[in-house]
Write an enzyme that holds these catalytic residues in place. Structure first.
Site, PDB file in Angstrom:
ATOM      1  N   SER A  51       0.831  -1.204   0.000  1.00 16.78           N
ATOM      2  CA  SER A  51       0.000   0.000   0.000  1.00 16.78           C
ATOM      3  C   SER A  51       0.864   1.251   0.000  1.00 16.78           C
ATOM      4  O   SER A  51       0.339   2.351  -0.120  1.00 16.78           O
ATOM      5  CB  SER A  51      -0.934  -0.003   1.202  1.00 16.78           C
ATOM      6  OG  SER A  51      -0.215  -0.238   2.372  1.00 16.78           O
TER       7      SER A  51
ATOM      8  N   HIS B 171      -2.457  -2.741  -6.320  1.00 14.83           N
ATOM      9  CA  HIS B 171      -2.857  -2.458  -4.937  1.00 14.83           C
ATOM     10  C   HIS B 171      -4.362  -2.623  -4.734  1.00 14.83           C
ATOM     11  O   HIS B 171      -5.159  -1.851  -5.264  1.00 14.83           O
ATOM     12  CB  HIS B 171      -2.414  -1.024  -4.580  1.00 14.83           C
ATOM     13  CG  HIS B 171      -2.801  -0.622  -3.202  1.00 14.83           C
ATOM     14  ND1 HIS B 171      -3.286   0.613  -2.882  1.00 14.83           N
ATOM     15  CD2 HIS B 171      -2.781  -1.323  -2.038  1.00 14.83           C
ATOM     16  CE1 HIS B 171      -3.548   0.673  -1.594  1.00 14.83           C
ATOM     17  NE2 HIS B 171      -3.256  -0.491  -1.060  1.00 14.83           N
TER      18      HIS B 171
ATOM     19  N   GLU C 209      -5.475  -0.186  -7.657  1.00 19.29           N
ATOM     20  CA  GLU C 209      -4.556   0.797  -8.228  1.00 19.29           C
ATOM     21  C   GLU C 209      -3.394   0.040  -8.872  1.00 19.29           C
ATOM     22  O   GLU C 209      -2.697  -0.720  -8.199  1.00 19.29           O
ATOM     23  CB  GLU C 209      -4.029   1.728  -7.132  1.00 19.29           C
ATOM     24  CG  GLU C 209      -5.113   2.623  -6.552  1.00 19.29           C
ATOM     25  CD  GLU C 209      -4.654   3.409  -5.323  1.00 19.29           C
ATOM     26  OE1 GLU C 209      -5.100   4.546  -5.176  1.00 19.29           O
ATOM     27  OE2 GLU C 209      -3.873   2.883  -4.518  1.00 19.29           O
TER      28      GLU C 209
ATOM     29  N   ASN D 134      -5.087   5.973  -0.671  1.00 16.53           N
ATOM     30  CA  ASN D 134      -4.536   6.064   0.680  1.00 16.53           C
ATOM     31  C   ASN D 134      -4.025   7.459   1.016  1.00 16.53           C
ATOM     32  O   ASN D 134      -3.968   7.840   2.185  1.00 16.53           O
ATOM     33  CB  ASN D 134      -3.423   5.032   0.882  1.00 16.53           C
ATOM     34  CG  ASN D 134      -3.992   3.668   1.233  1.00 16.53           C
ATOM     35  OD1 ASN D 134      -5.185   3.534   1.478  1.00 16.53           O
ATOM     36  ND2 ASN D 134      -3.136   2.664   1.252  1.00 16.53           N
TER      37      ASN D 134
HETATM   38  N1  3HC Z   1     -14.004  -9.567   4.558  1.00 20.86           N
HETATM   39  C1  3HC Z   1     -14.763  -9.873   3.488  1.00 20.86           C
HETATM   40  N2  3HC Z   1     -16.008  -9.434   3.323  1.00 20.86           N
HETATM   41  C2  3HC Z   1     -16.524  -8.635   4.277  1.00 20.86           C
HETATM   42  C3  3HC Z   1     -15.800  -8.274   5.422  1.00 20.86           C
HETATM   43  C4  3HC Z   1     -14.479  -8.769   5.542  1.00 20.86           C
HETATM   44  N3  3HC Z   1     -13.699  -8.460   6.564  1.00 20.86           N
HETATM   45  N4  3HC Z   1     -16.573  -7.479   6.199  1.00 20.86           N
HETATM   46  C5  3HC Z   1     -17.747  -7.356   5.558  1.00 20.86           C
HETATM   47  N5  3HC Z   1     -17.706  -8.044   4.407  1.00 20.86           N
HETATM   48  C6  3HC Z   1     -18.761  -8.146   3.412  1.00 20.86           C
HETATM   49  C7  3HC Z   1     -19.994  -8.830   3.927  1.00 20.86           C
HETATM   50  O1  3HC Z   1     -19.888 -10.230   3.815  1.00 20.86           O
HETATM   51  C8  3HC Z   1     -21.045  -8.273   3.007  1.00 20.86           C
HETATM   52  O2  3HC Z   1     -20.936  -8.938   1.773  1.00 20.86           O
HETATM   53  P1  3HC Z   1     -22.194  -9.062   0.795  1.00 20.86           P
HETATM   54  O3  3HC Z   1     -22.607  -7.665   0.414  1.00 20.86           O
HETATM   55  O4  3HC Z   1     -21.650  -9.850  -0.353  1.00 20.86           O
HETATM   56  O5  3HC Z   1     -23.224  -9.771   1.576  1.00 20.86           O
HETATM   57  C9  3HC Z   1     -20.584  -6.828   2.776  1.00 20.86           C
HETATM   58  O6  3HC Z   1     -19.189  -6.819   3.091  1.00 20.86           O
HETATM   59  C10 3HC Z   1     -21.306  -5.857   3.657  1.00 20.86           C
HETATM   60  O7  3HC Z   1     -21.064  -6.263   4.995  1.00 20.86           O
HETATM   61  P2  3HC Z   1     -21.999  -5.925   6.224  1.00 20.86           P
HETATM   62  O8  3HC Z   1     -23.397  -5.736   5.726  1.00 20.86           O
HETATM   63  O9  3HC Z   1     -21.762  -6.919   7.292  1.00 20.86           O
HETATM   64  O10 3HC Z   1     -21.377  -4.603   6.817  1.00 20.86           O
HETATM   65  P3  3HC Z   1     -21.228  -3.165   6.229  1.00 20.86           P
HETATM   66  O11 3HC Z   1     -22.407  -2.741   5.429  1.00 20.86           O
HETATM   67  O12 3HC Z   1     -20.811  -2.375   7.402  1.00 20.86           O
HETATM   68  O13 3HC Z   1     -20.010  -3.289   5.207  1.00 20.86           O
HETATM   69  C11 3HC Z   1     -17.724  -2.948   4.749  1.00 20.86           C
HETATM   70  C12 3HC Z   1     -18.729  -3.667   5.618  1.00 20.86           C
HETATM   71  C13 3HC Z   1     -17.834  -3.432   3.311  1.00 20.86           C
HETATM   72  C14 3HC Z   1     -16.344  -3.285   5.277  1.00 20.86           C
HETATM   73  C15 3HC Z   1     -18.038  -1.424   4.794  1.00 20.86           C
HETATM   74  O14 3HC Z   1     -18.022  -1.028   6.118  1.00 20.86           O
HETATM   75  C16 3HC Z   1     -17.074  -0.611   4.010  1.00 20.86           C
HETATM   76  O15 3HC Z   1     -17.172  -0.467   2.813  1.00 20.86           O
HETATM   77  N6  3HC Z   1     -16.111  -0.005   4.703  1.00 20.86           N
HETATM   78  C17 3HC Z   1     -15.092   0.828   4.104  1.00 20.86           C
HETATM   79  C18 3HC Z   1     -13.965  -0.047   3.663  1.00 20.86           C
HETATM   80  C19 3HC Z   1     -12.831   0.763   3.140  1.00 20.86           C
HETATM   81  O16 3HC Z   1     -12.825   1.983   3.112  1.00 20.86           O
HETATM   82  N7  3HC Z   1     -11.810   0.066   2.696  1.00 20.86           N
HETATM   83  C20 3HC Z   1     -10.611   0.701   2.234  1.00 20.86           C
HETATM   84  C21 3HC Z   1      -9.662   0.594   3.328  1.00 20.86           C
HETATM   85  S1  3HC Z   1      -8.092   1.306   2.955  1.00 20.86           S
HETATM   86  C22 3HC Z   1      -7.239   0.029   2.366  1.00 20.86           C
HETATM   87  O17 3HC Z   1      -7.705  -1.030   2.145  1.00 20.86           O
HETATM   88  C23 3HC Z   1      -5.840   0.371   2.103  1.00 20.86           C
HETATM   89  C24 3HC Z   1      -4.968  -0.841   1.962  1.00 20.86           C
HETATM   90  O18 3HC Z   1      -3.718  -0.347   1.548  1.00 20.86           O
HETATM   91  C25 3HC Z   1      -4.828  -1.697   3.197  1.00 20.86           C
END
Ligand code: 3HC
Length: 288
Positions: A123, A144, A156, A195
């Protein structure tokens, strides 16, 4: 190498990111080998993926058949040689430490076929810091993904000065074939696009917390209820891992010497206490 020549994929590192990257590739019928030095981590990855996919079957998003076919496409191994010997692309998702990544890339360069692309899911480490550890710098790029990989659609793809157009084309084509949306960065920049935007939001959230302007829940509510983000910055740091946020800041500080980039006391305290977010059951929030 033509785009449709990608058949075998090796993912190195079976943590949260690597395991789900392997899964999204297997779901599209690619032969995927997930490699990790730890057998325990591989077993955990398999168990976690089975749980995620089972829930998707229950919700009717995938059939039992689709999921079992995807698992048939996956192999789990602790042997790097086994993982990369026949692969067309390697996607590295190991710890965010430059020296460890360089050593891995040098080893993979030795073991993988000459045509194989080596992509890093880092990342924050641009591929030009790694490419010269190999003898195939034109085949090295960043790919990424975002957490959770099973859900987040963006990837990305970053072209370094050493990366060939062909490598970029093949990587972008693969990204589309695994149902992700690529954005291509034609120039390397620390933190890429998403990020960099997110880092500013998280740093501001920590500033507001440390200065006692608002608490964790309130700051998250401002993002979810005023800005319509799916989750707030603290819930997101718990999801991504507070250690990930900590090490990214620490490395930025070490590379630049800029004191303002040092991780704030909140990150240091959380990392020292082992409160790393969802994966440890406690971060800014507590999870059951
Ligand atoms: N792993 C896999 N799938 C997951 C999960 C996980 N840890 N947590 C939730 N999910 C899935 C669920 O199974 C569900 O899937 P479906 O739509 O196919 O049924 C879907 O996500 C929605 O889950 P929930 O209804 O339980 O919960 P939310 O509506 O709160 O969604 C979320 C969870 C998708 C994680 C949502 O909160 C979200 O989009 N959050 C923002 C995530 C984000 O910004 N990510 C970027 C992070 S930065 C990054 O990644 C940088 C890198 O360099 C590390």
């Amino acid at each position: 190498m033509k785009n449709d020549k990608i058949k075998n994929i090796a993912v190195i590192g079976s943590g949260t990111m690597g395991s789900q990257i392997a899964m999204v590739c297997a779901l599209e019928g690619y032969q995927v080998t997930l490699q990790d030095i730890s057998e325990e981590s591989l077993a955990k990855a398999k168990q976690s993926l089975e749980g995620h996919m089972q829930r998707r079957v229950e919700k009717g998003k995938f059939s039992e058949d689709q999921v079992s076919k995807a698992f048939e496409c996956m192999r789990f191994t602790s042997s790097l040689e086994e993982a990369v010997k026949d692969t067309d692309i390697v996607i590295e998702a190991i710890v965010e430490k430059l020296d460890v990544k360089r050593a891995l890339f040098a080893e993979v360069d030795r073991l993988a076929p000459a045509h194989t692309i080596l992509a890093t899911n880092s990342s924050r480490i641009v591929s030009s810091k790694i490419a010269d550890a190999t003898k195939r710098s034109e085949k090295i790029c960043n790919m990424h993904f975002f957490n959770p990989v099973l859900v987040m659609e963006l990837v990305e793809v970053v072209q370094g000065p050493h990366t060939s157009e062909e490598t970029i084309q093949v990587t972008i084509e693969l990204t589309k074939r695994i149902n992700k949306i690529p954005i291509l960065l034609k120039k390397e920049i620390n933190g890429f696009v998403a990020n960099r935007l997110l880092g500013k939001l998280m740093d501001e959230a920590v500033y507001l917390l440390e200065n006692e302007i608002a608490n964790v829940e309130e700051i998250d509510l401002a993002c979810t209820k005023a800005l319509n983000h799916p989750i707030g910055p603290f819930a997101l740091m718990d999801l991504v891992g507070i250690d990930v946020a900590y090490y990214a800041r620490m490395q930025n500080f070490q590379e630049t010497g800029d004191e303002s980039m040092k991780p704030s006391k909140i990150f240091v305290d959380k990392v020292e206490k082992g409160e790393l977010g969802r994966k440890t059951g406690k971060g800014f929030y507590t999870y059951s």
